[in-house]
Design an enzyme around this catalytic site. Structure first.
Site, PDB file in Angstrom:
ATOM      1  N   ASP D  66       0.867  -1.182   0.000  1.00  0.00           N
ATOM      2  CA  ASP D  66       0.000   0.000   0.000  1.00  0.00           C
ATOM      3  C   ASP D  66       0.898   1.224   0.000  1.00  0.00           C
ATOM      4  OD1 ASP D  66       0.934   0.206   2.635  1.00  0.00           O
ATOM      5  OD2 ASP D  66      -0.980  -0.318   3.525  1.00  0.00           O
ATOM      6  N   ASP D 128      -8.760  -2.309  14.412  1.00  0.00           N
ATOM      7  CA  ASP D 128     -10.082  -2.379  13.775  1.00  0.00           C
ATOM      8  C   ASP D 128     -10.182  -3.559  12.805  1.00  0.00           C
ATOM      9  OD1 ASP D 128      -8.301  -1.550  11.881  1.00  0.00           O
ATOM     10  OD2 ASP D 128      -9.468   0.177  11.194  1.00  0.00           O
ATOM     11  N   HIS D 130      -8.171  -4.072  10.179  1.00  0.00           N
ATOM     12  CA  HIS D 130      -7.697  -3.800   8.816  1.00  0.00           C
ATOM     13  C   HIS D 130      -6.349  -4.475   8.558  1.00  0.00           C
ATOM     14  CE1 HIS D 130      -5.087  -0.417  10.357  1.00  0.00           C
ATOM     15  NE2 HIS D 130      -4.356  -0.793   9.321  1.00  0.00           N
TER      16      HIS D 130
END
Lengths: 239, 239, 239, 239
Positions: D66, D128, D130
């Site tokens: 990413d 969370d 991710h």
């Protein structure tokens, strides 16, 4: 062929251990044939330390690849040595240890086929170029797992006498070993060597002719062959 | 080694085609080296029929594994033959065809390494035990992709003269071939043969000694070696 | 995902058969889970013809992936159907058939792990997007091989009634099926479908959202997923 | 799924490094996507030490998965961080680093397909759930490598503001990330996590429902998923 050169025996041992651990940490049954002898001594010490601190890696199945029986004893020279150096101090339970011996050897290749083959085999190399029990003079490239007779070479009695600890009564009629054909079928072949006295044979085996006179030279043809050396053992290579 | 015996040339051809199709129908780039010559003739006819009816298999990369140049022509004997039998009638576009020739051969193995190696190589076998351009007398097991000189054997001029169609002016100084080491690195080796006149060499190559005198005997050591034979070619095997 | 589009049911059947044969012709134990039902009918006819003419492929281990028991009968609906269409006419001996049923299902995944996992699983797709016994409404992506109760859905009694041949006394309390998680662990997933009435669900499953409402949509995430369709089943796809 | 539990951050880091080294020491091109962030900090220190002492492993190709661009700078947040922690001190040359960014991302998957796919991807996990840039609320399981807009979530501006160092002018319109579908296509997924504050999400991701609300839960379906945890991160698991 991938050659990894480390500065000394300590680092060669560490890298080889990392290679093995990289195999073991997988989400599947992993089938590893591992070597006894003096080369792996430090590596097994390191591996025992690693194993002590973590959840048992129950997915690993261990195999020996050759064996010299000692009288009526349950374990021969190789497995005895592996138990002392690694299996016992690392707490590997017996159900993860698949013993190859002179009694069960005819079922060995079928078993390996059933479980999908060896994921890796870790071998050393002798100064004469042998690997497992595949000595020059008694080894054909096409050989599978088989018995080798004490009479197969004039020098074989003395070789075995040394292995069984010097008592002539313990020298067996036969030992068992995986052959070049069997080892070539492993998904990865890992060879390691250290020290000046291995330099000449390493040069021959890795960069010389592929010949039955140097049984280990066959691994030049293996599609996934990794060699870990210290600088001394690598000192005669053209790189 | 897996040996599949079919009753005749027609069925041998069909099974070999199914084997190749099984590779091609994958959700990935597939790298295949395929053979020219007379053995695959019927197989390519069948494959052309299959290809005509379906969405193009653009994921397949084709390679030749040896080549004899003809003067200044763009394609040599092998690729010319493959184009005629298969690439052209099947409508395989040039970008899927990776030509190996005497000019680019030094980059061949690095290219194959970059794409992850050959998924399979389909080879025939000569009555002398050769595969690709690896004839007995000029082939060492350790050989990689290389040039072979017309002077390497007394008989080589005549072999090449025959291949280039009989005109001595077209006999090249060198041809190129993948070697035993290169072919052993393929993930699967598929050999096929048919007819009575191949029976003796099939026996030698598959069940005889692993020796440079029979170059194809090396595949006894390959971990994924499949042989498709008709009954005649298989007639001397012990099964 | 690789999508292969054939012009009709006949060619879809032939290509799927070639895919399976490509797996079977390997020099190793091959583990295949295969589907019963109506889609594979023609494919099994072709496969039976192939099998009749060749040396038995004893290296193939067959599995069913779901089963609806019928009273106290030895084989349930799925294996009964597979025996009739394929195992019996092709002469596959019982030792190559690994039955999954409501009694042994808890050992299924451990067995598959031991042999190195399924090499491939061949599945059809229902008009509701189900695969194996994984119907929308009763299937979570995380499900493994498990029992599904006749009470799990209001419509389930009727579904099972139809499967067992219309006798309400034969509707079992539970059936067994591999779940999405189990099937995702296969090395290759092969799906096939034909006919206009499958076009809408094929579009949803292959190019729609990945959702438990369309259980088959999960295979968009599989690294080696091959789909064989006839032109009708493919008619709503964007290609 | 294979879960390896180590006693602390130090040992978690060492084991993860061994896993990566086990991949790197292979006789082939190895394609690895690796994570930036705080979890790998100690691991990269160890890896840098290993790399300093050995022949360069030129067979390894590195990828980021990413990237958040920073104005017109050559490297974004992720690659900048990887260079600082690992690539620069380990002396990895630029030709081994395959940068994914918002400009070249449309070619990323085709490139990976050409080289045979990622051998492994090393990911962390957010509190969370991710992984990579796949946050709950903006992530569908079917997503591939794609741009995600700063407007995709109310909280996204603040997330990105934090990543780019607090200057609102540097918050980009989009960042790029591999999606769940892309990551599922890697041959092995390695996740690591440490510390009490990860315990709850580890429990959910590994043993809870497979749901887009916890993007990392998808890896329960991956055929080769290895998780390395310290005891704190593992403390809520049922084992």
């Amino acid at each position: 062929m991938k050659i990894i050169i480390e500065k000394d025996y300590e680092n060669m041992s560490k890298t080889t251990m990392q290679l093995l651990l990289g195999k073991m940490y997988q989400d599947k049954e992993v089938h590893l044939a591992i070597t006894a002898g003096s080369t792996p001594k430090r590596m097994y010490e390191m591996l025992v330390n690693e194993m002590r601190e973590k959840t048992p890696l129950t997915n690993v199945c261990y195999y020996n690849f050759d064996e010299i029986p000692i009288g009526e004893e349950k374990f021969g020279v190789t497995v005895g040595n592996l138990k002392e150096m690694y299996f016992d101090p690392a707490g590997i339970p017996e159900e993860q240890i698949h013993v190859l011996d002179t009694k069960n050897y005819t079922e060995h290749e079928a078993h390996l086929k059933h479980v999908g083959g060896l994921d890796a085999i870790l071998i050393g190399i002798g100064e004469d170029g042998h690997f497992c029990g595949n000595l020059p003079g008694v080894t054909k490239f096409g050989d599978e797992t088989r018995l080798v007779s004490v009479d197969s070479l004039p020098s074989m009695f003395d070789v075995l006498l040394d292995e069984v600890g010097g008592n002539p009564e313990n020298v067996p009629k036969n030992y068992v070993t995986m052959g070049p054909k069997s080892v070539m079928h492993a998904k990865e072949v890992i060879m390691f060597a250290n020290g000046k006295k291995k330099a000449a044979i390493i040069k021959k085996a890795l960069q010389g002719e592929v010949t039955e006179n140097v049984p280990s030279s066959i691994f030049q043809l293996h599609p996934n062959f990794t060699v870990v050396l210290d600088e001394e053992a690598a000192s005669e290579l053209n790189i």
